[in-house]
Design an enzyme around this catalytic site. Structure first.
Site, PDB file in Angstrom:
ATOM      1  N   GLN A 123      -5.049  15.222   2.857  1.00 22.09           N
ATOM      2  CA  GLN A 123      -4.855  14.065   3.466  1.00 22.09           C
ATOM      3  C   GLN A 123      -5.877  12.726   2.874  1.00 22.09           C
ATOM      4  O   GLN A 123      -6.364  12.534   2.598  1.00 22.09           O
ATOM      5  CB  GLN A 123      -5.249  14.126   5.135  1.00 22.09           C
ATOM      6  CG  GLN A 123      -6.522  14.308   6.191  1.00 22.09           C
ATOM      7  CD  GLN A 123      -6.476  15.170   6.627  1.00 22.09           C
ATOM      8  OE1 GLN A 123      -6.013  15.418   6.941  1.00 22.09           O
ATOM      9  NE2 GLN A 123      -8.019  15.502   7.356  1.00 22.09           N
ATOM     10  N   ASP A 171     -14.244  12.775  13.554  1.00 21.00           N
ATOM     11  CA  ASP A 171     -14.484  11.607  13.483  1.00 21.00           C
ATOM     12  C   ASP A 171     -15.055  11.368  14.756  1.00 21.00           C
ATOM     13  O   ASP A 171     -16.639  10.566  14.853  1.00 21.00           O
ATOM     14  CB  ASP A 171     -13.448  10.379  13.910  1.00 21.00           C
ATOM     15  CG  ASP A 171     -13.347  11.147  16.085  1.00 21.00           C
ATOM     16  OD1 ASP A 171     -14.170  11.304  16.952  1.00 21.00           O
ATOM     17  OD2 ASP A 171     -12.240  12.007  15.444  1.00 21.00           O
ATOM     18  N   GLU A 196     -15.000  21.844  10.980  1.00 18.09           N
ATOM     19  CA  GLU A 196     -13.681  20.692  10.719  1.00 18.09           C
ATOM     20  C   GLU A 196     -12.718  20.944   9.805  1.00 18.09           C
ATOM     21  O   GLU A 196     -13.769  21.090   8.193  1.00 18.09           O
ATOM     22  CB  GLU A 196     -14.127  19.550  10.810  1.00 18.09           C
ATOM     23  CG  GLU A 196     -13.567  18.078   9.822  1.00 18.09           C
ATOM     24  CD  GLU A 196     -12.039  17.623  10.129  1.00 18.09           C
ATOM     25  OE1 GLU A 196     -10.747  17.726   9.321  1.00 18.09           O
ATOM     26  OE2 GLU A 196     -12.440  16.887  11.603  1.00 18.09           O
ATOM     27  N   ASP A 207     -11.196  25.843   7.783  1.00 20.74           N
ATOM     28  CA  ASP A 207     -10.030  26.139   8.792  1.00 20.74           C
ATOM     29  C   ASP A 207     -10.397  26.705   9.526  1.00 20.74           C
ATOM     30  O   ASP A 207     -10.398  27.635  10.714  1.00 20.74           O
ATOM     31  CB  ASP A 207      -9.074  26.951   7.743  1.00 20.74           C
ATOM     32  CG  ASP A 207      -7.727  27.192   8.907  1.00 20.74           C
ATOM     33  OD1 ASP A 207      -7.647  26.192   9.290  1.00 20.74           O
ATOM     34  OD2 ASP A 207      -6.792  28.034   8.672  1.00 20.74           O
ATOM     35  N   ASP A 267      -9.245  19.162  19.279  1.00 15.38           N
ATOM     36  CA  ASP A 267      -9.510  18.274  19.088  1.00 15.38           C
ATOM     37  C   ASP A 267      -8.433  17.660  17.647  1.00 15.38           C
ATOM     38  O   ASP A 267      -9.728  16.947  16.576  1.00 15.38           O
ATOM     39  CB  ASP A 267     -10.429  16.528  18.898  1.00 15.38           C
ATOM     40  CG  ASP A 267     -10.305  15.918  19.198  1.00 15.38           C
ATOM     41  OD1 ASP A 267      -9.963  14.950  18.798  1.00 15.38           O
ATOM     42  OD2 ASP A 267     -12.386  15.521  18.815  1.00 15.38           O
ATOM     43  N   ASP A 304      -2.118  15.502  14.654  1.00 11.05           N
ATOM     44  CA  ASP A 304      -0.631  15.811  15.612  1.00 11.05           C
ATOM     45  C   ASP A 304      -0.102  17.369  14.454  1.00 11.05           C
ATOM     46  O   ASP A 304      -0.331  17.602  13.395  1.00 11.05           O
ATOM     47  CB  ASP A 304       0.642  15.111  14.518  1.00 11.05           C
ATOM     48  CG  ASP A 304       0.061  13.497  15.099  1.00 11.05           C
ATOM     49  OD1 ASP A 304      -0.201  13.403  16.400  1.00 11.05           O
ATOM     50  OD2 ASP A 304       0.531  13.044  15.078  1.00 11.05           O
TER      51      ASP A 304
END
Length: 283
Positions: A31, A86, A106, A137, A156, A159
């Protein structure tokens, strides 16, 4: 010349923040990640052009996704965080001395690295000795985990598109159920009920959780920089009801200083608007 960050909430609605500086831009294998600085919201991080976290309002999301399950079961010792690159969710969890282990999974290491450099308000506890970071993953991690190995799972995630899509699947929720202890709790971010796209995903996720967990509830918070500002979370459990089993006295004895969450908000967050109740009741 003025610089503005603009996010498309729908084809007809956009949200903008005046920006002082574009601090970081990068593309991982998964991303695009950007960090901006602004007067109104301070520094903020976006992924694929969608708001993830801002200095000004991050506390709302992170407190609500963490303290609601913790105040329902103060005996939680082993926690799994899926996503949360984060670090804000881990920061809130680290405030509980009874927690012995926090595994954070993460998929994108760049999110963590960028957050450590620019979003230290969130990432400041990722080096806590109880925290183990896994860059893989989350769906596969849960699939391979042992039965009844966690007391709390916090999803967490971004989308339900791109890397986050599998974290809203029935198979994933079934694996979460399997690896939770008998008093185990699953909490996830469940999008907004207001705009059609978000509402559709919220209903799908809620329906799947209800099919798998004996107790499945939805609660809410006001987060100004997320689409519509009205954001929902899912709470699923094998035994514990977040309203009936709220340990108000036990949580308040911890004397944790918060900015959004308190015992009254805990209860009130489950009191949903009528249109949301009707959405959740739809087949």
């Amino acid at each position: 010349m003025e610089l503005w960050y603009t996010e498309e909430w729908t084809e007809n609605v956009r949200f903008s923040i005046k920006v002082n500086k574009h601090l970081f831009e990068g593309k991982s294998q998964f991303q695009r990640i950007d960090v901006f600085d602004s007067d109104e919201f301070g520094k903020f991080l976006t992924i694929d052009g969608l708001m993830m976290v801002t200095y000004k309002d991050e506390f709302i999301y992170h407190e609500m996704i963490t303290h609601v399950p913790m105040a329902t079961n103060l005996n939680i010792k082993k926690v799994l965080v899926i996503g949360g690159g984060d670090g804000g969710t881990v920061r809130e969890l680290s405030r509980y001395p009874q927690i012995e282990k926090i595994d954070m999974v993460e998929i994108d290491k760049m999110v963590v690295d960028v957050s450590k450099e620019y979003m230290d308000i969130c990432s400041c506890k990722l080096d806590d000795k109880r925290v183990s970071l896994y860059f893989e993953d989350g769906v596969n991690f849960v699939k391979c985990a042992h039965d009844k190995s966690y007391d709390l799972i916090i999803v967490d995630s971004t989308d339900p598109i791109g890397p986050g899509e599998g974290l809203f699947s029935t198979d994933f929720y079934k694996d979460c159920y399997r690896i939770l202890t008998d008093d185990g709790i699953l909490v996830n971010q469940s999008e907004s009920p207001y705009f059609d796209f978000n509402a559709k995903e919220m209903k799908r996720a809620n329906k799947k959780l209800k099919q798998i967990f004996p107790i499945s509830e939805v609660y809410q918070a006001h987060i100004p920089t997320y689409p519509s500002g009205h954001w929902l979370f899912g709470f699923a459990s094998k035994k514990l009801n977040p309203v009936k089993n709220q340990d108000r006295n036990g949580w308040e004895k911890l004397s944790l200083k918060t900015k959004y969450y308190n015992s009254d908000i805990h209860l009130g967050s489950f009191m949903l608007p009528q249109y949301v109740k009707e959405m959740l009741d739809e087949e």
